[in-house]
Design a protein around this motif. Structure first.
Motif, PDB file in Angstrom:
ATOM      1  N   GLY A  60      -3.165   2.184  -4.880  1.00 16.18           N
ATOM      2  CA  GLY A  60      -1.741   1.990  -4.638  1.00 16.18           C
ATOM      3  C   GLY A  60      -1.011   1.534  -5.891  1.00 16.18           C
ATOM      4  N   GLU A  61      -1.644   0.643  -6.674  1.00 13.83           N
ATOM      5  CA  GLU A  61      -1.031   0.166  -7.914  1.00 13.83           C
ATOM      6  C   GLU A  61      -0.928   1.290  -8.946  1.00 13.83           C
ATOM      7  OE1 GLU A  61       0.178  -2.821  -8.949  1.00 13.83           O
ATOM      8  OE2 GLU A  61       0.019  -3.605  -6.913  1.00 13.83           O
ATOM      9  N   LEU A  62      -1.979   2.090  -9.044  1.00 11.87           N
ATOM     10  CA  LEU A  62      -2.007   3.156 -10.042  1.00 11.87           C
ATOM     11  C   LEU A  62      -1.035   4.280  -9.711  1.00 11.87           C
ATOM     12  CD1 LEU A  62      -5.858   3.401 -10.749  1.00 11.87           C
ATOM     13  CD2 LEU A  62      -4.111   2.399 -12.223  1.00 11.87           C
ATOM     14  N   THR A  63      -0.900   4.601  -8.421  1.00 10.98           N
ATOM     15  CA  THR A  63      -0.023   5.702  -8.001  1.00 10.98           C
ATOM     16  C   THR A  63       1.386   5.227  -7.685  1.00 10.98           C
ATOM     17  OG1 THR A  63      -0.689   5.440  -5.680  1.00 10.98           O
ATOM     18  CG2 THR A  63      -1.979   6.963  -7.042  1.00 10.98           C
ATOM     19  N   GLY A  64       1.561   3.910  -7.534  1.00  4.94           N
ATOM     20  CA  GLY A  64       2.867   3.386  -7.159  1.00  4.94           C
ATOM     21  C   GLY A  64       3.257   3.743  -5.746  1.00  4.94           C
ATOM     22  N   SER A  65       2.267   4.088  -4.925  1.00  3.79           N
ATOM     23  CA  SER A  65       2.538   4.533  -3.561  1.00  3.79           C
ATOM     24  C   SER A  65       2.089   3.468  -2.564  1.00  3.79           C
ATOM     25  CB  SER A  65       1.807   5.850  -3.274  1.00  3.79           C
ATOM     26  OG  SER A  65       1.878   6.178  -1.900  1.00  3.79           O
ATOM     27  N   ALA A  66       3.028   2.995  -1.761  1.00  9.57           N
ATOM     28  CA  ALA A  66       2.689   2.030  -0.713  1.00  9.57           C
ATOM     29  C   ALA A  66       1.874   2.691   0.387  1.00  9.57           C
ATOM     30  CB  ALA A  66       3.960   1.417  -0.135  1.00  9.57           C
ATOM     31  N   ASP A  67       2.088   4.002   0.584  1.00  8.79           N
ATOM     32  CA  ASP A  67       1.348   4.721   1.630  1.00  8.79           C
ATOM     33  C   ASP A  67      -0.141   4.786   1.300  1.00  8.79           C
ATOM     34  OD1 ASP A  67       3.658   5.144   3.051  1.00  8.79           O
ATOM     35  OD2 ASP A  67       4.050   7.109   2.132  1.00  8.79           O
ATOM     36  N   VAL A  68      -0.453   4.964   0.022  1.00  9.72           N
ATOM     37  CA  VAL A  68      -1.862   5.001  -0.383  1.00  9.72           C
ATOM     38  C   VAL A  68      -2.501   3.636  -0.166  1.00  9.72           C
ATOM     39  CG1 VAL A  68      -3.440   5.293  -2.322  1.00  9.72           C
ATOM     40  CG2 VAL A  68      -1.515   6.860  -2.040  1.00  9.72           C
ATOM     41  N   ALA A  69      -1.815   2.582  -0.586  1.00  8.20           N
ATOM     42  CA  ALA A  69      -2.350   1.230  -0.385  1.00  8.20           C
ATOM     43  C   ALA A  69      -2.510   0.916   1.094  1.00  8.20           C
ATOM     44  CB  ALA A  69      -1.433   0.208  -1.044  1.00  8.20           C
ATOM     45  N   ALA A  70      -1.632   1.479   1.936  1.00  8.31           N
ATOM     46  CA  ALA A  70      -1.671   1.199   3.372  1.00  8.31           C
ATOM     47  C   ALA A  70      -2.847   1.877   4.076  1.00  8.31           C
ATOM     48  CB  ALA A  70      -0.357   1.638   4.020  1.00  8.31           C
ATOM     49  N   LEU A  71      -3.528   2.786   3.397  1.00  7.78           N
ATOM     50  CA  LEU A  71      -4.690   3.437   4.007  1.00  7.78           C
ATOM     51  C   LEU A  71      -5.774   2.425   4.381  1.00  7.78           C
ATOM     52  CD1 LEU A  71      -5.119   6.676   1.851  1.00  7.78           C
ATOM     53  CD2 LEU A  71      -4.489   6.546   4.274  1.00  7.78           C
ATOM     54  N   ASP A  72      -5.755   1.292   3.675  1.00  7.78           N
ATOM     55  CA  ASP A  72      -6.740   0.263   3.995  1.00  7.78           C
ATOM     56  C   ASP A  72      -6.528  -0.301   5.398  1.00  7.78           C
ATOM     57  OD1 ASP A  72      -8.944  -1.483   3.241  1.00  7.78           O
ATOM     58  OD2 ASP A  72      -7.457  -3.092   3.222  1.00  7.78           O
ATOM     59  N   ASP A  73      -5.301  -0.219   5.901  1.00  6.46           N
ATOM     60  CA  ASP A  73      -4.999  -0.715   7.241  1.00  6.46           C
ATOM     61  C   ASP A  73      -5.335   0.301   8.318  1.00  6.46           C
ATOM     62  OD1 ASP A  73      -3.986  -3.120   6.196  1.00  6.46           O
ATOM     63  OD2 ASP A  73      -2.038  -2.182   5.821  1.00  6.46           O
ATOM     64  N   ASN A  74      -5.626   1.530   7.907  1.00 11.07           N
ATOM     65  CA  ASN A  74      -6.061   2.562   8.855  1.00 11.07           C
ATOM     66  C   ASN A  74      -7.540   2.345   9.149  1.00 11.07           C
ATOM     67  OD1 ASN A  74      -7.274   5.134   9.746  1.00 11.07           O
ATOM     68  ND2 ASN A  74      -5.213   5.962   9.435  1.00 11.07           N
ATOM     69  N   LYS A  75      -7.871   1.958  10.373  1.00 11.80           N
ATOM     70  CA  LYS A  75      -9.234   1.547  10.693  1.00 11.80           C
ATOM     71  C   LYS A  75     -10.242   2.647  10.427  1.00 11.80           C
ATOM     72  CE  LYS A  75      -9.747  -1.627  13.624  1.00 11.80           C
ATOM     73  NZ  LYS A  75      -9.832  -2.522  14.817  1.00 11.80           N
ATOM     74  N   ALA A  76      -9.903   3.888  10.784  1.00  7.25           N
ATOM     75  CA  ALA A  76     -10.840   5.007  10.581  1.00  7.25           C
ATOM     76  C   ALA A  76     -11.094   5.246   9.098  1.00  7.25           C
ATOM     77  CB  ALA A  76     -10.295   6.273  11.235  1.00  7.25           C
ATOM     78  N   ALA A  77      -9.998   5.280   8.305  1.00  4.59           N
ATOM     79  CA  ALA A  77     -10.138   5.501   6.863  1.00  4.59           C
ATOM     80  C   ALA A  77     -10.910   4.355   6.223  1.00  4.59           C
ATOM     81  CB  ALA A  77      -8.766   5.643   6.221  1.00  4.59           C
ATOM     82  N   HIS A  78     -10.623   3.122   6.660  1.00  2.00           N
ATOM     83  CA  HIS A  78     -11.306   1.958   6.086  1.00  2.00           C
ATOM     84  C   HIS A  78     -12.801   2.005   6.369  1.00  2.00           C
ATOM     85  CE1 HIS A  78     -11.620  -2.285   4.782  1.00  2.00           C
ATOM     86  NE2 HIS A  78     -12.565  -2.341   5.708  1.00  2.00           N
ATOM     87  N   ILE A  79     -13.176   2.275   7.609  1.00  2.00           N
ATOM     88  CA  ILE A  79     -14.601   2.290   7.975  1.00  2.00           C
ATOM     89  C   ILE A  79     -15.330   3.405   7.242  1.00  2.00           C
ATOM     90  CG2 ILE A  79     -16.233   2.724   9.860  1.00  2.00           C
ATOM     91  CD1 ILE A  79     -14.366   1.209  11.711  1.00  2.00           C
ATOM     92  N   LEU A  80     -14.738   4.608   7.193  1.00  2.00           N
ATOM     93  CA  LEU A  80     -15.397   5.742   6.533  1.00  2.00           C
ATOM     94  C   LEU A  80     -15.578   5.474   5.038  1.00  2.00           C
ATOM     95  CD1 LEU A  80     -13.650   8.771   8.289  1.00  2.00           C
ATOM     96  CD2 LEU A  80     -16.034   8.031   8.537  1.00  2.00           C
ATOM     97  N   THR A  81     -14.566   4.885   4.409  1.00  2.00           N
ATOM     98  CA  THR A  81     -14.680   4.569   2.976  1.00  2.00           C
ATOM     99  C   THR A  81     -15.738   3.498   2.748  1.00  2.00           C
ATOM    100  OG1 THR A  81     -12.314   5.053   2.734  1.00  2.00           O
ATOM    101  CG2 THR A  81     -13.400   3.922   0.915  1.00  2.00           C
ATOM    102  N   THR A  82     -15.774   2.497   3.628  1.00  2.00           N
ATOM    103  CA  THR A  82     -16.780   1.441   3.519  1.00  2.00           C
ATOM    104  C   THR A  82     -18.182   2.012   3.657  1.00  2.00           C
ATOM    105  OG1 THR A  82     -15.244  -0.196   4.431  1.00  2.00           O
ATOM    106  CG2 THR A  82     -17.586  -0.738   4.497  1.00  2.00           C
ATOM    107  N   LEU A  83     -18.366   2.914   4.608  1.00  2.00           N
ATOM    108  CA  LEU A  83     -19.673   3.548   4.788  1.00  2.00           C
ATOM    109  C   LEU A  83     -20.062   4.367   3.559  1.00  2.00           C
ATOM    110  CD1 LEU A  83     -19.485   4.715   8.532  1.00  2.00           C
ATOM    111  CD2 LEU A  83     -20.714   2.752   7.591  1.00  2.00           C
ATOM    112  N   ALA A  84     -19.065   4.982   2.915  1.00  2.00           N
ATOM    113  CA  ALA A  84     -19.346   5.739   1.688  1.00  2.00           C
ATOM    114  C   ALA A  84     -19.819   4.807   0.576  1.00  2.00           C
ATOM    115  CB  ALA A  84     -18.095   6.505   1.248  1.00  2.00           C
TER     116      ALA A  84
END
Length: 529
Positions: free
Chosen positions: A153-177
């Motif tokens: 989010g900091e690098l892209t300047g996009s709040a939407d990208v940073a907000a992906l962490d609040d998406n439970k599915a995206a967060h869990i899948l990234t954590t598993l990766a």
């Protein structure tokens, strides 16, 4: 004394195992079933071993997560509490060093407590290490994910990208990766990413030094800044004993992981001495880093409850995210986010080392299913144990996240209970194991008896006080079950789960629990300096 099984191995100072009939100068022989496990010997030196210890502790991540909560508990006495938390760790480190000299076995706490107190206490000590490490691994993976999206989010300047962490599915899948990648790296061996670990640890320490220097330089430019006072180093300045133990519990947590140095003792050059020296070196680097950052952050931001104050509850879980830009600027501030991500990711990889090798040792001595004793023929790592640890971490984190965020938070709070549990048993094991050798000299009495004993008593006191505090539903997230704090239920429940599994293994592996595989109370191999 029972006769040792045929599969007995001996350790010397250089980490080699002599043949039957060999003698060791200045030492008496080890008996009692200590076995060779097929790990790659002479793979890690002093510096590499110390890097493993520092990396596992994850200093940058620990600081950003604990500066705020510690100030909330003890206020200006935060530096003193960091020192107070270091003391029992230092004293326990003497126990690890002396036990490793005598029995350089990758089972560490499990093996040593079996030889001191017998199979049941030893099994529970090993269980405490295993379950604590699984909880830490899941937490590290989650933190790595959060900072990954924060950095994007900091690098892209996009709040939407940073907000992906609040998406439970995206967060869990990234954590598993992240967990999958760390598992694969650990599976390939501790030397597979040697230089990567050097770089990540070097980056962490360099960024911390930069942060400290810039914070001290700018400390007189902000309204809430404070002048340094030696009273900050006085632990008796904490208002209450409850606040002191709460802060101490947090402080002990941030030092956890240095014992990973000892888990690679069978793979180290000079297995009897190198891991112990590396642990001491790692701890010195860590405590100096913590004190520097604590003092600098406190001088710059103060301990207020608003704005950038370290006592602000809204920012307590990620202090560096708030202080990065004011102290380091928008350009260099990104380095702090990178350092936290690097800290969590590097620790995620190295934290697999102790859990996999403890499981390997427990399986080798028939305290766990035989499948965990398999060592990869090419990579010389406990492959099966590493993969199972990775799967267990992924399942644990996914289930806890889906069930309740509060449950996940309370599981992390319960971690301190497990840490105090197995560290204290290991330190007591040192005192009991060397009880006859303390008569040799004042030095032996101090390093094998007094220091470990005092450290064990301190951790036992913290364990007891934490257990008492956990009963209150207000402890942790504030959740409760039948009027009992959920942190207490989780912490005690995980230990009782270990008792249940131990009873099952007792029926499947009666020889170990009869003391026939790894025997208790055998003379230690003492290598004279």
């Amino acid at each position: 004394m029972e006769n040792a099984p045929v599969n007995v191995a001996f350790m010397t100072q250089a980490g080699t195992r002599p043949q039957a009939g060999d003698t060791v100068s200045g030492a008496h022989p080890v008996e009692g079933g200590v076995r060779e496990k097929g790990l790659g010997g002479n793979s890690v030196g002093l510096m590499g071993n110390a890097v493993i210890g520092i990396s596992t502790v994850a200093p940058v991540y620990c600081l950003t997560a604990t500066l705020g909560p510690t100030v909330s508990e003890v206020g200006l006495q935060m530096p003193a509490i960091f020192l107070a938390g270091f003391l029992p760790m230092l004293l326990v480190a003497f126990a690890y060093r002396e036990l490793n000299k005598a029995v350089p076995d990758c089972g560490t706490s499990f093996t040593w407590s079996v030889k001191a107190f017998g199979p049941r206490i030893g099994w529970m000590c090993g269980w405490g290490l295993l379950v604590a490490t699984i909880v830490v691994l899941s937490n590290l993976a989650g933190v790595a994910t959060s900072f990954f999206y924060l950095l994007l989010g900091e690098l892209t300047g996009s709040a939407d990208v940073a907000a992906l962490d609040d998406n439970k599915a995206a967060h869990i899948l990234t954590t598993l990766a992240f967990i999958a990648v760390a598992t694969a790296i650990s599976y390939r061996g501790i030397t597979a990413t040697k230089w990567v670990q050097y770089a990540l640890v070097g980056l962490q320490l360099a960024v911390l030094v930069m942060f400290v220097c810039m914070a001290l330089t700018k400390s007189d430019e902000v309204a809430n800044s404070l002048d340094f006072s030696w009273s900050w180093m006085n632990p008796f300045g904490v208002e209450s004993f409850a606040a002191f133990t709460a802060g101490l519990s947090l402080s002990i947590f941030i030092y956890w992981g240095w014992d990973a140095c000892l888990s690679v003792n069978e793979e180290s050059t000079g297995s009897a001495k190198t891991p112990g020296r590396a642990a001491m070196l790692a701890m010195v680097v860590i405590v100096v880093s913590y004190l520097m950052v604590a003092i600098a952050a406190q001088m710059y931001a103060g301990v207020g409850e608003k704005g950038t104050g370290l006592g602000n509850e809204d920012t307590a879980d990620n202090v560096f995210a708030v202080l990065a830009e004011p102290i380091m600027g928008s350009g260099l501030g990104i380095l702090l986010f990178i350092a936290v991500l690097a800290s969590a990711a590097a620790s995620l990889q190295t934290t697999f080392i102790p859990v996999a090798r403890t499981a390997l040792a427990m399986s080798t001595y028939q305290a766990m299913p035989a499948s965990f004793a398999k060592v990869h023929p090419r990579f010389k790592t406990p492959g099966r144990a590493t993969v199972v640890a990775g799967v267990a971490t992924g399942v644990f984190y996914s289930v806890m996240t889906l069930v309740s965020e509060n449950v996940l938070v309370d599981t992390i709070y319960a971690l301190g209970l497990m840490i105090c549990f197995y560290y204290a048993i290991t330190a007591f094991a040192c005192v009991w194991y060397f009880r006859r050798e303390m008569r040799r000299s004042v030095c032996s009495l101090m390093v094998k008896g007094v220091f470990p004993g005092v450290g064990a008593l301190m951790l036992t006191a913290v364990f007891g006080q934490t257990l008492y505090d956990m009963w209150d539903p207000a402890y942790g997230s504030g959740s409760s079950l039948f009027g009992v704090g959920s942190v207490f239920v989780i912490g005690v429940g995980l230990l009782l789960l270990g008792v249940a599994i131990m009873l099952v293994m007792q029926r499947r592996s009666p020889a170990f629990f009869r003391g026939e595989v790894l025997t208790q109370d055998t003379p230690a191999l003492v290598v004279e300096d």
